[in-house]
Each structure stands twice: as C-alpha cells, then as structure tokens.
Design a protein around this motif. Structure first.
Motif, short mmCIF file in Angstrom:
data_model
loop_
_atom_site.label_atom_id
_atom_site.label_comp_id
_atom_site.label_asym_id
_atom_site.label_seq_id
_atom_site.Cartn_x
_atom_site.Cartn_y
_atom_site.Cartn_z
N CYS A 99 0.88 -1.26 0.20
CA CYS A 99 0.03 -0.03 -0.02
C CYS A 99 0.82 1.10 -0.01
CB CYS A 99 -1.12 0.01 1.15
SG CYS A 99 -1.90 1.53 1.24
N ASN A 101 0.05 4.18 0.58
CA ASN A 101 -0.32 5.17 1.42
C ASN A 101 0.12 4.86 3.04
OD1 ASN A 101 -1.77 7.49 2.60
ND2 ASN A 101 -3.49 6.02 3.07
N CYS A 102 -0.31 3.53 3.51
CA CYS A 102 0.21 3.29 4.93
C CYS A 102 1.24 2.31 4.91
CB CYS A 102 -1.08 2.85 5.70
SG CYS A 102 -1.64 0.97 4.98
N CYS A 139 -4.38 -0.05 -0.12
CA CYS A 139 -5.24 -1.13 0.44
C CYS A 139 -6.50 -0.77 0.93
CB CYS A 139 -4.49 -1.57 1.85
SG CYS A 139 -4.75 -0.29 3.02
N CYS A 142 -7.25 2.17 3.60
CA CYS A 142 -6.88 3.32 2.97
C CYS A 142 -8.16 3.77 1.96
CB CYS A 142 -5.73 3.36 2.46
SG CYS A 142 -4.55 3.20 3.67
ZN LIG Z 1 -3.11 1.42 3.40
#
Ligand SMILES: [Zn+2]
Ligand SMILES: [Zn+2]
Length: 148
Positions: A99, A101-102, A139, A142
């Motif tokens: 992912c 983002n995270c 993911c 997110c």
């Molecule tokens: Zn994520």
C-alpha cells in the motif's frame, strides 16, 4: 496458510543446530518473525518486544535478523527511504502487495508463476541470484478512508 507455530519451531531448531542460544528476547523476536504479520520493520519488532524486555536494544533485533538472513531464513524487502521490512514466514522471493499510503505489505495470491526469473536471467546472459515482484496500490483500509 502458513502455520506460524511450526515455522517458529523450525527457526528455533535451525538456530540451535548452528549453536545459537535461544534467549527469551530472541524467542520474542522469532515469534514475531515466524508470523511476520504485515511484514514488520526492525523498529516495529523492537516496539513490540520492548515492553516485555526493557533492556533489549534495536541492535539485538538487527543482530537476530542478520543471523537469520545469513541462514536464508528471512526475506528482506528494501524500500529506498523507508525502513526495510521482513518476512520470516516465506524466506524466498514471492509476490507482495504494497500500500503506497500506509505501507501495509501483504503476500499476493497468484495462481501460477507467469514470469520465470530463470528464463529472464538466462536470456540476458545473467546468472540468477534472486528476483522481486511488488504490486503497488491502495489497501482496502485506506480506500475506506481510515487513517493509515
Ligand atoms: Zn493502506
Ligand atoms: Zn511476504
């Protein structure tokens, strides 16, 4: 599904066979690596064990990882500016879903190996050492908007 308990026993017996003592701190690190939930970084492993072992240092975690790497029992995923992440469950190249983002990392599910690294290397005249296949995305957590 990989049986993390069986994997833990495997890691312990392989370390013992090489003369390593399994201290309580090492056991705690091994338990996390045998599960490798989300492919933890060394810092993450350290955070998880420091409550139980306040005298343990991050260096202890890195040493354990280095030992396992030398035995080809942990897979290291390097990420440029990010901390490296580890998979002690499947210590061989496999597809990962990352992912952006995270930074969650999961093992990817594929039905068959579409790319044959041996063939790719051979066609370029290379001697194969390893390969890596990461799929990047966002993911489900997110996508749902929960903070990473
Ligand atoms: Zn994520
Ligand atoms: Zn993995």
């Amino acid at each position: 599904m990989i049986d993390s308990r069986a994997r833990l026993e495997e890691l312990i017996s392989k370390l013992r066979a090489r003369g390593h003592r399994i201290t309580p701190q090492r056991l705690a690190i091994l338990k996390i690596l045998a599960k490798s939930d989300g492919h933890p970084s060394a810092e993450r492993i350290f955070e998880q064990i420091r409550a139980d072992f306040p005298t343990t240092s991050l260096a202890t975690v890195y040493k354990m990882i280095a030992t396992l790497k030398g035995m080809n029992e942990v897979l290291e995923l390097e990420f440029g500016d990010h901390s490296n992440r580890y998979d002690g469950t499947r210590p061989y190249p496999h597809v990962h879903v990352v992912c952006v983002n995270c930074r969650a990392i999961m093992d990817g599910e594929i039905d068959r190996q579409d790319v044959d690294p041996q063939q790719v290397a051979a066609r370029a005249g290379y001697r194969l050492i390893g390969h890596r296949f990461d799929v990047y995305g966002v993911c489900p957590d997110c996508q749902a908007g929960s903070p990473g």
